[in-house]
Design a protein around this motif. Sequence first.
Motif, PDB file in Angstrom:
ATOM      1  N   ALA A  73      -1.275  11.534   2.022  1.00 49.88           N
ATOM      2  CA  ALA A  73      -0.844  10.377   2.829  1.00 49.88           C
ATOM      3  C   ALA A  73      -2.026   9.437   3.072  1.00 49.88           C
ATOM      4  O   ALA A  73      -1.895   8.210   2.966  1.00 49.88           O
ATOM      5  CB  ALA A  73      -0.246  10.856   4.154  1.00 49.88           C
ATOM      6  N   ASP A  76      -2.741   7.671  -0.323  1.00 47.83           N
ATOM      7  CA  ASP A  76      -1.698   6.778  -0.838  1.00 47.83           C
ATOM      8  C   ASP A  76      -1.509   5.529   0.023  1.00 47.83           C
ATOM      9  O   ASP A  76      -1.056   4.491  -0.458  1.00 47.83           O
ATOM     10  CB  ASP A  76      -0.381   7.537  -1.001  1.00 47.83           C
ATOM     11  CG  ASP A  76      -0.399   8.439  -2.224  1.00 47.83           C
ATOM     12  OD1 ASP A  76      -1.387   8.378  -2.984  1.00 47.83           O
ATOM     13  OD2 ASP A  76       0.560   9.200  -2.427  1.00 47.83           O
ATOM     14  N   GLN A  77      -1.906   5.637   1.262  1.00 43.43           N
ATOM     15  CA  GLN A  77      -1.896   4.475   2.150  1.00 43.43           C
ATOM     16  C   GLN A  77      -2.742   3.339   1.559  1.00 43.43           C
ATOM     17  O   GLN A  77      -2.490   2.169   1.812  1.00 43.43           O
ATOM     18  CB  GLN A  77      -2.496   4.939   3.481  1.00 43.43           C
ATOM     19  CG  GLN A  77      -2.277   4.047   4.642  1.00 43.43           C
ATOM     20  CD  GLN A  77      -3.087   4.553   5.834  1.00 43.43           C
ATOM     21  OE1 GLN A  77      -3.464   5.725   5.909  1.00 43.43           O
ATOM     22  NE2 GLN A  77      -3.357   3.660   6.758  1.00 43.43           N
ATOM     23  N   GLY A 207       1.843   5.795  -4.358  1.00 42.35           N
ATOM     24  CA  GLY A 207       2.012   5.385  -2.968  1.00 42.35           C
ATOM     25  C   GLY A 207       2.742   4.083  -2.787  1.00 42.35           C
ATOM     26  O   GLY A 207       2.893   3.606  -1.670  1.00 42.35           O
TER      27      GLY A 207
END
Length: 209
Positions: A73, A76-77, A207
């Motif tokens: 997370a 991929d942000q 992402g």
Amino acid sequence: PCRIAVLISGNGSNLQALIDRFQNEQHVQIAVVVSNKADAFGLERARRAGIPTKVVPNRSFDTREAFDAALMAAIDQHEVNLVVLAGFMRILTPGFVQHYSGRMLNIHPSLLPKYQGLNTHQRALDAGDKVHGVTVHFVTEELDGGPPVLQATVPVLEKDTADALAERVHVQEHLIYPLAVDWFARGRLAMRDDGCTLDGTLLPPTGRA
Ligand code: GAR
């Protein structure tokens, strides 16, 4: 540009080599530096260079899967094209590795397939090797086993120590890792069916919604 995430656990000298190589270039952008250790010196290197940092402490998670999900997370942000493991000392889950398949490089301080795992310099000395070195490779589910991209060798000297040898290997690491990233960013390097090609195409970032 090719947006990269650099994952570290410690000193970050390879991160520094990447910062120095690409800070005045348009084709590679270090989008984020992620560490599993809050006290990793590499985080300071990133801050000095004005690069966003993120700490994902593995100790805060009960399972590898939960840690890797948080790591994914965080990466991929930032919508990156490439994940660069630079002294990141955690074993990654198959799901994580698959998510970045063909988009993740590692640097390992031995001439793979020799000396997978830890203590590579001492093991090369103990084996009486005359030549030692370093490998950049694509990451697959097999630990330190993905397709090699680039290797550099160093001589093992009489009365060498693991520290002296490591220092000589580091000099080479700082040359070949930026080179491999440069190739990838220019679309010249890709992983294909468990091998590599030097005539690749840039994959889109993960992402994206
Ligand atoms: C480097 O020597 C790298 O090859 C090694 O950790 C060191 C990190 O140094 N990686 C591994 O052992 C991976 N299993 P750095 O933090 O100064 O870049």
